[in-house]
Design an enzyme around this catalytic site. Structure first.
Site, PDB file in Angstrom:
ATOM      1  N   ARG A 177       1.096  -1.399   0.189  1.00  0.00           N
ATOM      2  CA  ARG A 177       0.565  -0.469  -0.098  1.00  0.00           C
ATOM      3  C   ARG A 177       1.039   0.965   0.047  1.00  0.00           C
ATOM      4  O   ARG A 177       0.670   2.045  -0.773  1.00  0.00           O
ATOM      5  CB  ARG A 177      -0.983  -0.154   1.182  1.00  0.00           C
ATOM      6  CG  ARG A 177      -1.921  -1.135   1.410  1.00  0.00           C
ATOM      7  CD  ARG A 177      -3.355  -0.860   0.421  1.00  0.00           C
ATOM      8  NE  ARG A 177      -3.017  -1.533  -0.294  1.00  0.00           N
ATOM      9  CZ  ARG A 177      -2.142  -2.383  -1.267  1.00  0.00           C
ATOM     10  NH1 ARG A 177      -1.568  -4.177   0.033  1.00  0.00           N
ATOM     11  NH2 ARG A 177      -2.109  -3.645  -2.437  1.00  0.00           N
ATOM     12  N   HIS A 205      -7.997   7.723  10.498  1.00  0.00           N
ATOM     13  CA  HIS A 205      -7.103   6.774  10.135  1.00  0.00           C
ATOM     14  C   HIS A 205      -6.169   6.108  10.559  1.00  0.00           C
ATOM     15  O   HIS A 205      -5.046   5.307   9.995  1.00  0.00           O
ATOM     16  CB  HIS A 205      -8.086   5.362   9.070  1.00  0.00           C
ATOM     17  CG  HIS A 205      -9.905   5.744   9.207  1.00  0.00           C
ATOM     18  ND1 HIS A 205     -10.513   5.669   8.569  1.00  0.00           N
ATOM     19  CD2 HIS A 205      -9.989   5.857  10.358  1.00  0.00           C
ATOM     20  CE1 HIS A 205     -11.768   5.774   8.596  1.00  0.00           C
ATOM     21  NE2 HIS A 205     -11.612   5.902  10.295  1.00  0.00           N
ATOM     22  N   GLY A 240     -16.189  12.273  -1.083  1.00  0.00           N
ATOM     23  CA  GLY A 240     -15.235  11.216  -1.972  1.00  0.00           C
ATOM     24  C   GLY A 240     -15.102  10.005  -0.380  1.00  0.00           C
ATOM     25  O   GLY A 240     -14.651   9.028  -0.573  1.00  0.00           O
ATOM     26  N   THR A 241     -16.452  10.262   0.489  1.00  0.00           N
ATOM     27  CA  THR A 241     -16.618   9.312   0.908  1.00  0.00           C
ATOM     28  C   THR A 241     -17.664   8.466   1.079  1.00  0.00           C
ATOM     29  O   THR A 241     -18.801   9.603   0.307  1.00  0.00           O
ATOM     30  CB  THR A 241     -15.975   9.551   2.893  1.00  0.00           C
ATOM     31  OG1 THR A 241     -16.661   8.364   3.382  1.00  0.00           O
ATOM     32  CG2 THR A 241     -16.627  10.942   3.055  1.00  0.00           C
ATOM     33  N   SER A 242     -18.127   7.241   1.771  1.00  0.00           N
ATOM     34  CA  SER A 242     -19.041   6.741   1.691  1.00  0.00           C
ATOM     35  C   SER A 242     -20.382   6.736   2.514  1.00  0.00           C
ATOM     36  O   SER A 242     -21.387   5.961   2.668  1.00  0.00           O
ATOM     37  CB  SER A 242     -19.178   5.652   1.077  1.00  0.00           C
ATOM     38  OG  SER A 242     -18.873   5.026   2.466  1.00  0.00           O
TER      39      SER A 242
END
Length: 195
Positions: free
Chosen positions: A56, A104, A175-177
């Site tokens: 990542r 996060h 850009g976030t659900s």
């Protein structure tokens, strides 16, 4: 100067080629959460977890900020901007944003895999893309792990994010659900007069 808070998620970095976690071709389609993103799996198989996050990190280092990251940084000319991001990449910073809060974690940093109860958590910059379990150790001799909040772990910057949301004049979600809690509840913290 008006306070503008940007709350960003994985979708903002997808344009830069960073895989999201939840889309149909996202990372969770290829990996089970239990195999790479919990403290328990780190205890059982740190090599697998370290390899996953090394890959990542490599992808993130190779990526470039996109026009959305750059536009947010430009807003600092006219507003007092705070960026609260769910992303573990550093594309906001590389675009020029000065005040970025990673809810996060930040994959470009590492922390000790063993936190002493009386010690403040220390973060170490990672040179390059790879952390090595045997070579990269904290001063107490424990392997460094990625500074990423795994499932089942607390979100350390959440209280600061709530405070920023409470004081926002303008709050932008991009850009976030809004599917990951407790962080998704941040939108309920903005003032009623906020735009």
């Amino acid at each position: 100067m008006k306070k503008l808070v940007v709350f960003s998620g994985a979708g903002i970095s997808a344009e830069s080629g960073i895989n999201t976690f939840r889309d149909s071709d996202g990372l969770w389609e290829n990996y089970r959460i239990e195999d790479v993103a919990t403290p328990e799996v780190w205890a059982e198989n740190p090599k697998l977890v370290q390899q996953f996050y090394n890959q990542r990190r490599k992808q993130i280092i190779e990526a470039q900020p996109n026009s959305a990251h750059l536009a947010i940084a430009e807003l600092e000319k006219d507003f007092s901007v705070q960026v609260i991001t769910q992303n573990i990449d550093d594309l906001h910073e590389r675009a020029g944003s000065q005040n970025v809060w990673h809810l996060h974690g930040n994959i470009r940093l590492a922390k000790s895999s063993k936190l002493s109860l009386d010690a403040k958590e220390t973060y170490y910059p990672i040179e390059g893309w790879e952390l090595d379990l045997e070579r990269d150790l904290c001063p107490l001799g424990y392997p460094l792990r990625p500074h990423v909040v795994w499932f089942g772990e607390a979100v350390p910057a959440y209280e600061q994010a709530i405070h920023m949301a409470n004081e926002a004049d303008i709050f932008i979600v991009i850009g976030t659900s809004l599917a990951v809690y407790p962080v998704a509840a941040l939108v309920h913290e903005i003032p009623r007069v906020c735009k």
